[in-house]
Motif scaffolding. Structure first.
Motif, short mmCIF file in Angstrom:
data_model
loop_
_atom_site.label_atom_id
_atom_site.label_comp_id
_atom_site.label_asym_id
_atom_site.label_seq_id
_atom_site.Cartn_x
_atom_site.Cartn_y
_atom_site.Cartn_z
N ARG A 208 27.81 4.71 17.96
CA ARG A 208 26.39 4.87 17.59
C ARG A 208 25.93 6.32 17.53
N ASP A 209 26.35 7.13 18.51
CA ASP A 209 25.85 8.51 18.57
C ASP A 209 26.42 9.40 17.47
N CYS A 210 27.57 9.02 16.93
CA CYS A 210 28.21 9.89 15.95
C CYS A 210 28.29 9.23 14.58
N LEU A 211 27.51 8.20 14.39
CA LEU A 211 27.58 7.38 13.18
C LEU A 211 27.37 8.17 11.90
N PHE A 212 26.52 9.20 11.95
CA PHE A 212 26.18 9.93 10.73
C PHE A 212 27.05 11.16 10.53
N LYS B 142 35.88 0.87 9.90
CA LYS B 142 36.48 0.03 8.86
C LYS B 142 37.90 0.51 8.60
N SER B 143 38.81 -0.45 8.41
CA SER B 143 40.20 -0.07 8.18
C SER B 143 40.35 0.73 6.89
N ARG B 144 39.48 0.46 5.92
CA ARG B 144 39.60 1.18 4.64
C ARG B 144 38.48 2.19 4.42
N GLY B 145 37.66 2.42 5.44
CA GLY B 145 36.51 3.30 5.25
C GLY B 145 36.89 4.76 5.34
N SER B 146 36.18 5.59 4.59
CA SER B 146 36.43 7.04 4.65
C SER B 146 35.56 7.67 5.73
N GLY B 147 34.49 6.95 6.12
CA GLY B 147 33.57 7.52 7.10
C GLY B 147 32.64 8.54 6.48
N LEU B 148 32.54 8.54 5.15
CA LEU B 148 31.65 9.50 4.50
C LEU B 148 30.32 8.88 4.08
N GLY B 149 30.27 7.57 3.98
CA GLY B 149 29.06 6.89 3.48
C GLY B 149 27.80 7.27 4.24
N LEU B 150 27.81 7.09 5.55
CA LEU B 150 26.59 7.34 6.33
C LEU B 150 26.30 8.83 6.47
N SER C 264 0.81 -1.22 0.00
CA SER C 264 0.00 0.00 0.00
C SER C 264 0.85 1.27 0.00
N LEU C 265 2.16 1.13 -0.07
CA LEU C 265 3.04 2.29 0.03
C LEU C 265 2.80 3.30 -1.10
N PRO C 266 2.58 4.56 -0.76
CA PRO C 266 2.45 5.57 -1.82
C PRO C 266 3.82 5.91 -2.41
N LEU C 267 3.81 6.66 -3.49
CA LEU C 267 5.06 7.10 -4.10
C LEU C 267 5.75 8.11 -3.20
N ILE C 268 7.06 8.27 -3.40
CA ILE C 268 7.79 9.35 -2.75
C ILE C 268 8.23 10.29 -3.85
N GLU C 269 8.63 11.48 -3.47
CA GLU C 269 9.20 12.39 -4.46
C GLU C 269 10.68 12.48 -4.18
N GLY C 270 11.47 12.26 -5.23
CA GLY C 270 12.90 12.31 -4.97
C GLY C 270 13.73 12.29 -6.22
N ASP C 271 15.01 12.43 -6.01
CA ASP C 271 15.98 12.36 -7.08
C ASP C 271 16.44 10.91 -7.16
N ARG C 272 16.10 10.23 -8.25
CA ARG C 272 16.32 8.80 -8.38
C ARG C 272 17.79 8.42 -8.16
N ASP C 273 18.70 9.15 -8.80
CA ASP C 273 20.12 8.78 -8.74
C ASP C 273 20.70 8.91 -7.33
N THR C 274 20.38 10.01 -6.65
CA THR C 274 20.94 10.17 -5.30
C THR C 274 20.32 9.16 -4.33
N LEU C 275 19.04 8.84 -4.53
CA LEU C 275 18.42 7.83 -3.66
C LEU C 275 19.00 6.44 -3.94
N LEU C 276 19.25 6.12 -5.20
CA LEU C 276 19.88 4.83 -5.52
C LEU C 276 21.24 4.74 -4.84
N GLN C 277 22.02 5.80 -4.92
CA GLN C 277 23.34 5.83 -4.29
C GLN C 277 23.22 5.65 -2.77
#
Length: 166
Positions: free
Chosen positions: A110-114, A121-129, A37-50
């Motif tokens: 947890r508190d600063c995850l975003f 991660k040893s190779r993570g940039s920490g920019l993903g989240l 039953s989920l309605p549509l969202i409005e968004g930018d497809r490419d940034t949401l896919l990423q």
């Protein structure tokens, strides 16, 4: 996102799931439980896919090499509204959860995850989240995390597209 159009969340998630299963999440089982039953969202497809790719990739890296499960679910949830500057209340009824059965997230992270440059991660940039949080905020939504022993759940809440947007 400048090019916001009405989007079906399930199409986006299925696209990301196919990419994940044929690539970085080959070792994991990906399950879906969608609310029809989920309605549509409005968004930018490419940034949401990423954004969803980022969440799937994190989940794929967290799950065990054998028996790893990434569970993706959507639900229409009444009731949550947030103040959006001034007195306007915005409903965020579209809930998307990406859950993995990895080891969870260290409590001190947890508190600063975003926040940018936070990673375990040893190779993570920490920019993903940080990018995930920014993109969801740009779409009028919020993202949070619930982590316990043996599971992590990222929950994204988004507003539905305006009636008549399609």
């Amino acid at each position: 996102p400048d090019s916001k159009t009405p989007l079906n969340v399930h199409e986006l998630l299925d696209h990301v799931r196919l990419l994940a299963q044929s690539g970085f999440a080959r070792h994991a089982k990906i399950t879906t439980l969608y609310d029809p039953s989920l309605p549509l969202i409005e968004g930018d497809r490419d940034t949401l896919l990423q954004t969803f790719l980022n969440l799937f990739k994190n989940a794929a890296e967290a799950v065990p090499a054998r028996g790893g499960v990434i569970a993706v679910s959507t639900r229409y949830e009444q009731g949550l509204s947030v103040s959006s500057g001034g007195r306007l209340r915005v409903q965020l009824p579209i809930a998307i959860r990406v859950r993995d059965n990895g080891p969870g997230i260290a409590e001190d992270l947890r508190d600063c995850l975003f926040e940018p440059f936070v990673t375990n991660k040893s190779r993570g940039s920490g920019l993903g989240l940080a990018l995930v949080a920014k993109t969801i905020a740009d779409h009028g939504g919020i993202v949070d995390v619930e982590a316990g022993s043996g599971k992590t759940v990222f929950r994204i809440l988004l507003p539905a597209a305006e009636a008549g947007a399609a």
